[in-house]
Design an enzyme around this catalytic site. Sequence first.
Site, short mmCIF file in Angstrom:
data_model
loop_
_atom_site.label_atom_id
_atom_site.label_comp_id
_atom_site.label_asym_id
_atom_site.label_seq_id
_atom_site.Cartn_x
_atom_site.Cartn_y
_atom_site.Cartn_z
N TYR A 1 -40.26 107.39 40.28
CA TYR A 1 -39.30 108.41 39.68
C TYR A 1 -38.30 108.34 39.74
O TYR A 1 -37.16 109.33 39.06
CB TYR A 1 -39.61 109.36 40.83
CG TYR A 1 -41.30 110.42 40.11
CD1 TYR A 1 -40.79 110.48 38.88
CD2 TYR A 1 -42.30 110.49 40.33
CE1 TYR A 1 -42.25 111.34 37.90
CE2 TYR A 1 -43.38 111.14 40.16
CZ TYR A 1 -43.06 111.68 38.78
OH TYR A 1 -44.30 112.14 37.90
N ALA B 1 -39.51 106.82 48.96
CA ALA B 1 -40.85 106.48 49.44
C ALA B 1 -40.80 105.57 50.31
O ALA B 1 -40.83 103.78 49.89
CB ALA B 1 -42.08 106.79 48.11
N TYR C 1 -54.28 114.62 50.96
CA TYR C 1 -52.48 115.05 50.30
C TYR C 1 -52.02 116.25 51.37
O TYR C 1 -51.13 116.36 51.72
CB TYR C 1 -52.32 114.84 48.62
CG TYR C 1 -50.91 114.25 48.94
CD1 TYR C 1 -50.35 113.41 48.16
CD2 TYR C 1 -50.37 115.29 48.67
CE1 TYR C 1 -49.35 112.59 48.51
CE2 TYR C 1 -48.81 115.29 47.95
CZ TYR C 1 -48.79 114.20 47.64
OH TYR C 1 -47.19 113.63 48.40
N THR D 1 -47.95 104.15 40.56
CA THR D 1 -46.22 103.79 41.31
C THR D 1 -47.13 103.20 42.47
O THR D 1 -47.78 102.90 42.90
CB THR D 1 -45.07 104.53 42.31
OG1 THR D 1 -45.64 105.60 42.81
CG2 THR D 1 -44.42 105.48 40.77
P1 NAD Z 1 -41.89 104.26 44.08
O1 NAD Z 1 -42.03 103.31 45.64
O2 NAD Z 1 -42.13 103.81 43.42
O3 NAD Z 1 -39.89 104.44 44.54
C1 NAD Z 1 -39.29 104.48 46.06
C2 NAD Z 1 -37.83 103.99 46.05
O4 NAD Z 1 -37.47 104.07 47.46
C3 NAD Z 1 -37.79 102.72 45.32
O5 NAD Z 1 -36.42 102.84 45.00
C4 NAD Z 1 -37.19 102.16 47.56
O6 NAD Z 1 -36.56 101.01 46.79
C5 NAD Z 1 -36.65 102.74 47.62
N1 NAD Z 1 -36.68 102.96 49.05
C6 NAD Z 1 -37.84 102.64 50.23
N2 NAD Z 1 -37.24 102.68 51.30
C7 NAD Z 1 -35.57 103.27 51.23
C8 NAD Z 1 -35.26 102.77 52.06
N3 NAD Z 1 -35.41 102.67 53.85
N4 NAD Z 1 -33.79 102.85 52.05
C9 NAD Z 1 -33.99 102.57 50.83
N5 NAD Z 1 -34.41 102.56 49.60
C10 NAD Z 1 -35.46 102.74 50.05
O7 NAD Z 1 -41.64 105.87 44.59
P2 NAD Z 1 -42.31 107.44 44.04
O8 NAD Z 1 -43.46 106.83 43.65
O9 NAD Z 1 -41.01 106.92 42.70
O10 NAD Z 1 -41.87 108.16 44.98
C11 NAD Z 1 -40.14 108.34 45.09
C12 NAD Z 1 -41.02 110.09 44.82
O11 NAD Z 1 -41.78 111.21 43.99
C13 NAD Z 1 -41.27 109.86 46.80
O12 NAD Z 1 -41.15 111.49 46.92
C14 NAD Z 1 -42.58 110.61 46.27
O13 NAD Z 1 -43.42 110.91 46.96
C15 NAD Z 1 -43.02 111.15 45.04
N6 NAD Z 1 -43.48 111.70 43.93
C16 NAD Z 1 -44.59 110.81 43.94
C17 NAD Z 1 -45.52 110.83 42.62
C18 NAD Z 1 -46.67 109.48 42.46
O14 NAD Z 1 -47.78 110.08 41.50
N7 NAD Z 1 -46.01 108.94 42.48
C19 NAD Z 1 -45.67 112.03 42.38
C20 NAD Z 1 -45.53 113.20 42.70
C21 NAD Z 1 -44.04 112.63 43.21
#
Ligand code: NAD
Length: 388
Positions: free
Chosen positions: A52, A139, A234, A274
């Site tokens: 995201y 995340a 969840y 993701t």
């Molecule tokens: P992702 O794993 O694709 O991306 C995570 C990002 O966080 C990456 O850019 C990574 O480099 C960064 N990151 C992780 N640890 C870090 C740190 N210590 N310092 C700096 N950067 C760091 O994750 P995603 O699924 O896109 O999740 C992002 C948000 O969206 C989360 O809050 C998640 O709960 C939320 N979300 C995800 C979904 C889904 O289905 N994937 C649905 C709704 C909400």
Amino acid sequence: MVVKPMIRSNICMNAHRVGLEIETQEQIEYVKQQEPLAGPKRVLVIGGSAGYGLASRIVAAYACGAETINVAFERPASGNRTATVGWYNTEYLESKLRSDGVYGATIYGDAFSNEIKDETCRLIRERWENVDLVIYSLAAPVRTDPATGETYRSVLKPVGEPFTARTVDMMTGEFREVTAEPATDDEIAATVKVMGGEDWELWIDRLTAEGLLAQGCMTVAYSYIGPELIRPIYREGSIGKAKEHLEGTAARLTEKLSKLSGRAYVSVNKAVVTRASSVIPVVPLYGVILFRVMKELGLHEGTIEQSYRLFAERLYSDGEVPTDEEGRIRIDDWELRDDVQERVNEIFHRVDESTVRDLTDIDAYHGEFLRIHGFGVEGVDYEADIEP
Ligand code: NAD
């Protein structure tokens, strides 16, 4: 070197540079085909290298013409190890931004640390003066509290009682029953420490203290609610407690930002494939069915479609930002539509190994899992020797 996927327990350990370049380019192309938006101009994305956060960054840059600074935890290739997914995505996106004449920079490191916050503030001051949108899209499995030096690990477990459900192995199509034992109080507290709103608040406090937030700025963090089917693992589980904390933080941040007429929002997004979502128990079975149903109804979206809709129809549409009664932006509206959930429910209870390929979108879901690591991308020669 020739790079083939190395997958263990739904975690892909490596990444294919060429595949990810094509995947990132497709997101850019999607946004270029949409209407340009009158949106933010200087955007900080925390966690903008994948999922995201990456999609939000691409929308900010290519729909709004914004300059972007990204903070992400990624590493380059070394020896016979490929770089991480987010590294390749970011390096490619920034090469495109450079050739398109739009500023973009990334600070690689731990966003939870004081050092990375210092470095980010320094860069913002040098480059921009202030920021008009902060996206918080981390995340992470672990966080060290910079105030105490203590390290916390998040868990994906139910709260109160064990949760047993069927799930599918998206690699093989095999079904099995999994039981997740409830999280202890310490594990719940640790999950809130990692994935709750504490670090988001530290970022906003820090940017405010340094005068780096623009008048009328916005900040958005991402959350998930999901349906009844996966509620015990969840929303009512340890991660749900963290998301409740994140949502509570939004209200507090809006109060803190009132002097600047700023606003903090949580946006509840839909379930997508993701790296983070693939490791949540039971979610893959729900996901493969959801994909099928939403595609059938013409409602399918990935991160880039969701992010564009978030900017165009929520954050930067005319007038007030539409929210639910709890003040949350809902971009999971299509996922949670009654007709979608009724159909998903019906399939969820009757699908098994013999019908999984007919009733669900398991192959496409698996394909998407591979593609977010750069594998299985059309037009890539996976036998070719590449420079990682
Ligand atoms: P992702 O794993 O694709 O991306 C995570 C990002 O966080 C990456 O850019 C990574 O480099 C960064 N990151 C992780 N640890 C870090 C740190 N210590 N310092 C700096 N950067 C760091 O994750 P995603 O699924 O896109 O999740 C992002 C948000 O969206 C989360 O809050 C998640 O709960 C939320 N979300 C995800 C979904 C889904 O289905 N994937 C649905 C709704 C909400």
